[in-house]
Design a protein around this motif. Structure first.
Motif, mmCIF file in Angstrom:
data_model
loop_
_atom_site.group_PDB
_atom_site.id
_atom_site.type_symbol
_atom_site.label_atom_id
_atom_site.label_comp_id
_atom_site.label_asym_id
_atom_site.label_seq_id
_atom_site.Cartn_x
_atom_site.Cartn_y
_atom_site.Cartn_z
ATOM 1 N N GLU A 88 0.620 -1.220 -0.036
ATOM 2 C CA GLU A 88 -0.002 -0.029 0.015
ATOM 3 C C GLU A 88 0.866 1.081 0.138
ATOM 4 O O GLU A 88 2.037 1.285 0.366
ATOM 5 N N SER A 89 0.155 2.383 -0.348
ATOM 6 C CA SER A 89 1.110 3.844 -0.033
ATOM 7 C C SER A 89 1.415 3.878 1.238
ATOM 8 O O SER A 89 0.476 3.634 2.214
ATOM 9 N N GLY A 90 2.380 4.391 1.643
ATOM 10 C CA GLY A 90 3.194 4.734 2.842
ATOM 11 C C GLY A 90 2.840 6.045 3.365
ATOM 12 O O GLY A 90 2.340 6.874 2.588
ATOM 13 N N GLU A 91 2.542 6.128 4.560
ATOM 14 C CA GLU A 91 2.092 7.337 5.257
ATOM 15 C C GLU A 91 3.043 8.475 5.154
ATOM 16 O O GLU A 91 2.878 9.602 5.032
ATOM 17 N N TYR A 92 4.577 7.933 4.978
ATOM 18 C CA TYR A 92 5.568 8.932 5.206
ATOM 19 C C TYR A 92 5.845 9.617 3.830
ATOM 20 O O TYR A 92 6.120 10.603 3.846
ATOM 21 N N GLY A 93 6.093 8.876 2.991
ATOM 22 C CA GLY A 93 6.267 8.990 1.414
ATOM 23 C C GLY A 93 7.605 8.984 1.218
ATOM 24 O O GLY A 93 8.160 7.844 1.027
ATOM 25 N N GLY A 94 8.397 10.135 0.880
ATOM 26 C CA GLY A 94 9.705 10.080 0.280
ATOM 27 C C GLY A 94 10.895 9.550 1.289
ATOM 28 O O GLY A 94 10.721 9.011 2.181
ATOM 29 N N TYR A 95 12.113 10.004 0.629
ATOM 30 C CA TYR A 95 13.380 9.383 1.089
ATOM 31 C C TYR A 95 13.497 9.979 2.600
ATOM 32 O O TYR A 95 13.204 11.111 2.708
ATOM 33 N N ALA A 96 13.886 8.950 3.451
ATOM 34 C CA ALA A 96 14.471 9.465 4.943
ATOM 35 C C ALA A 96 15.394 8.569 5.521
ATOM 36 O O ALA A 96 15.531 7.361 5.096
ATOM 37 N N ASP A 97 16.078 9.014 6.427
ATOM 38 C CA ASP A 97 17.108 8.372 7.338
ATOM 39 C C ASP A 97 16.052 7.647 8.378
ATOM 40 O O ASP A 97 15.403 8.491 9.099
ATOM 41 N N VAL A 98 16.013 6.441 8.295
ATOM 42 C CA VAL A 98 15.115 5.714 9.287
ATOM 43 C C VAL A 98 16.144 4.768 10.014
ATOM 44 O O VAL A 98 16.956 4.350 9.630
ATOM 45 N N THR A 99 15.888 4.546 11.491
ATOM 46 C CA THR A 99 16.308 3.500 12.299
ATOM 47 C C THR A 99 15.548 2.323 12.157
ATOM 48 O O THR A 99 14.607 2.181 12.449
ATOM 49 N N VAL A 100 15.995 1.219 11.694
ATOM 50 C CA VAL A 100 15.413 -0.061 11.710
ATOM 51 C C VAL A 100 15.723 -1.018 12.973
ATOM 52 O O VAL A 100 16.967 -0.945 13.035
ATOM 53 N N ASP A 101 14.826 -1.623 13.194
ATOM 54 C CA ASP A 101 15.087 -2.667 14.360
ATOM 55 C C ASP A 101 14.971 -4.041 13.731
ATOM 56 O O ASP A 101 14.173 -4.381 13.147
#
Length: 182
Positions: A88-101
């Protein structure tokens, strides 16, 4: 020598995926996503990122190629969609620096990154339900499925872009994938 084929889904970073794999010391070829799997000889397949689920060509036909497959961003989404998951479409949208667990330290693709790592990801679209046989192997506060794996079928995917400099330990992900292909 191990040979990895990158299936180009018209993403802006496809050439960086090829470079990252060459840096691991494997033979790499980049092919257009209209290339039939029967025309490809490889020990592993990378389904690249790209801009549009409607432009993945023959990408999902590689899921039955009998070698490990690693989907990156759109590549993971196409894999999930083809195998009964949901995108589905994401709520955040474009590129971002994200911390993944990292949820599974034993996962052969991303487990070595545990407990968490910083990545560069686009969330315009995202997997919201993994297909049967897959497990979620990473999540973030932006996306519930940052990575998924089905080791029984040698199918793996990440939402983020391990090939870009903004992703910490991205090269390690490619090294882990190559180890699965050897």
């Amino acid at each position: 020598m191990t040979r990895i084929v990158v299936v180009d889904n018209h993403g802006q970073f496809t050439h960086l995926e090829g470079r990252a794999l060459r840096d691991v010391g494997v033979e790499v070829a980049i092919v257009d996503n209209e290339t039939p799997p029967a025309d490809v000889d490889a020990d592993g397949i990378v389904l690249s990122g790209g801009p549009d689920m409607d432009r993945t060509g023959n990408s999902t036909e590689y899921l039955e190629h009998g070698v490990p497959v690693f989907g990156i961003c759109l590549g993971m989404q196409a894999m999930a969609d083809a195998l009964g998951g949901r995108v589905e479409s994401g709520e955040y949208g474009g590129y971002a620096d994200v911390t993944v667990d990292i949820l599974d330290e034993a996962d052969p693709l991303v487990g070595s990154l545990a407990p968490e790592t910083r990545v560069w990801a686009s969330h315009a679209d995202e997997v919201v339900e993994v297909p049967e046989g897959f497990s979620r192997t990473a999540e973030s506060d932006v996306c519930g499925v940052e990575a998924m794996s089905d080791p029984d079928r040698d199918l793996y995917g990440v939402q983020w872009h391990p090939e870009v400099a903004h992703t910490e330990r991205g090269q390690e992900v490619f090294e882990n994938f190559v180890a699965l292909c050897e």
